[in-house]
Design a protein around this motif. Sequence first.
Motif, PDB file in Angstrom:
ATOM      1  N   ASP A   1     -37.987 106.694 -45.947  1.00 57.45           N
ATOM      2  CA  ASP A   1     -39.265 106.806 -46.940  1.00 57.45           C
ATOM      3  C   ASP A   1     -40.219 105.922 -47.731  1.00 57.45           C
ATOM      4  O   ASP A   1     -40.495 104.922 -47.577  1.00 57.45           O
ATOM      5  CB  ASP A   1     -38.123 107.026 -48.295  1.00 57.45           C
TER       6      ASP A   1
ATOM      7  N   THR B   1     -42.901 111.287 -52.645  1.00 58.46           N
ATOM      8  CA  THR B   1     -42.188 110.397 -51.956  1.00 58.46           C
ATOM      9  C   THR B   1     -41.749 111.574 -50.936  1.00 58.46           C
ATOM     10  O   THR B   1     -41.458 112.527 -51.084  1.00 58.46           O
ATOM     11  CB  THR B   1     -40.678 110.143 -52.612  1.00 58.46           C
TER      12      THR B   1
ATOM     13  N   PRO C   1     -39.235 112.254 -47.499  1.00 57.78           N
ATOM     14  CA  PRO C   1     -38.040 111.895 -47.084  1.00 57.78           C
ATOM     15  C   PRO C   1     -38.018 110.930 -45.838  1.00 57.78           C
ATOM     16  O   PRO C   1     -38.893 111.535 -44.497  1.00 57.78           O
ATOM     17  CB  PRO C   1     -36.945 112.741 -47.042  1.00 57.78           C
ATOM     18  N   LYS C   2     -37.224 110.225 -45.186  1.00 58.00           N
ATOM     19  CA  LYS C   2     -37.469 109.880 -43.848  1.00 58.00           C
ATOM     20  C   LYS C   2     -37.039 111.174 -43.099  1.00 58.00           C
ATOM     21  O   LYS C   2     -35.933 111.819 -43.062  1.00 58.00           O
ATOM     22  CB  LYS C   2     -35.466 108.905 -43.772  1.00 58.00           C
TER      23      LYS C   2
END
Length: 326
Positions: free
Chosen positions: A295, A302, A304-305
């Motif tokens: 992340d 943000t 996310p991974k």
Amino acid sequence: MKKHSPDIFRTNFFGEKIVVICGPNGHKFLWSNENMYFTSFYPESMKKLFLSNQPKRSIREEDLKVIRSGPGVLKPESLAHNLADMDSIIQQQLKIHLEGKSEVTIHPFSKALTFTLACRFFMGTENPERIAKLIGHFNKIIEGIHSLPLNFPGTAFYNACRAADVIRKELATVIKEKIDAAAAVGSPSQDMLSALISGGYMSDAEISDKVMGTLVAGYTTVATTMTFVMKFVGERPEVYHKVLTEQLEISKAKQPGEALSWEDMQKMKYSWAVVCEVMRLAPPIIGSFREATTDFTYAGYTVPKGWKFGIAGTAAEGWGSGASDQ
């Protein structure tokens, strides 16, 4: 960027959900944190074109030693070592494609020139018939790289896949020729393909994939930059005359038929600044993708991974507004 955000937005690209990071600040963020947040990502069309279905084996430490200690073609100094041969090939191509003509279409010429160089130093082949046969198939691959992976007749991706199959068969023939030649003379030739064969850490199928990808990347980017150099310099007489003056000064110091040297290249400071400015205005690489390995936050959002993303941005307005104008 105008519709959503000048910093970051989400979209769909070639069947993939992509986060796009925008502008110079986005570029700086990417290259400053690449090893921390990101890894390379290839859309499905690229995977199918450049990765064969053969099983891959992991590269061992002893294999890596072979790569690091391999022949000069795998090292940066090979450019200086091979400069005279490159100059000779370029002179030949100029005579073939430009001499005696009042008008020339630059992009096809640039592709023919750079592909000939790539075949010589990546594959170790100078056979004009083989090069002419391959370049048409490589052009089909380029047309299908950035397309939806729709593999049925009539689509650009279908044509690219068929072209990739033909190239792999031709590369298999070249690999066999090189193995036979090395067995006969006792030492491999000094090119990328021979180095990969002698390394012993890849199957023939993997070698074909690597060489095909390198040829596509190596010749299309250079050809694109050459074409835009001709365009932008041709539109700016003052820049053209400065480049010409610098080149003529180097040429006058050479003997007839004498090849360019690495020292000559170091004198081309203004010419190189022009090339850098051209690449700023018209970047030769389009479609560089990454995948988030963790992340991260950018511009208040943000990511996310595991999400995929690309980069967008426009050059500053006007010629000479970049750092290379210094």
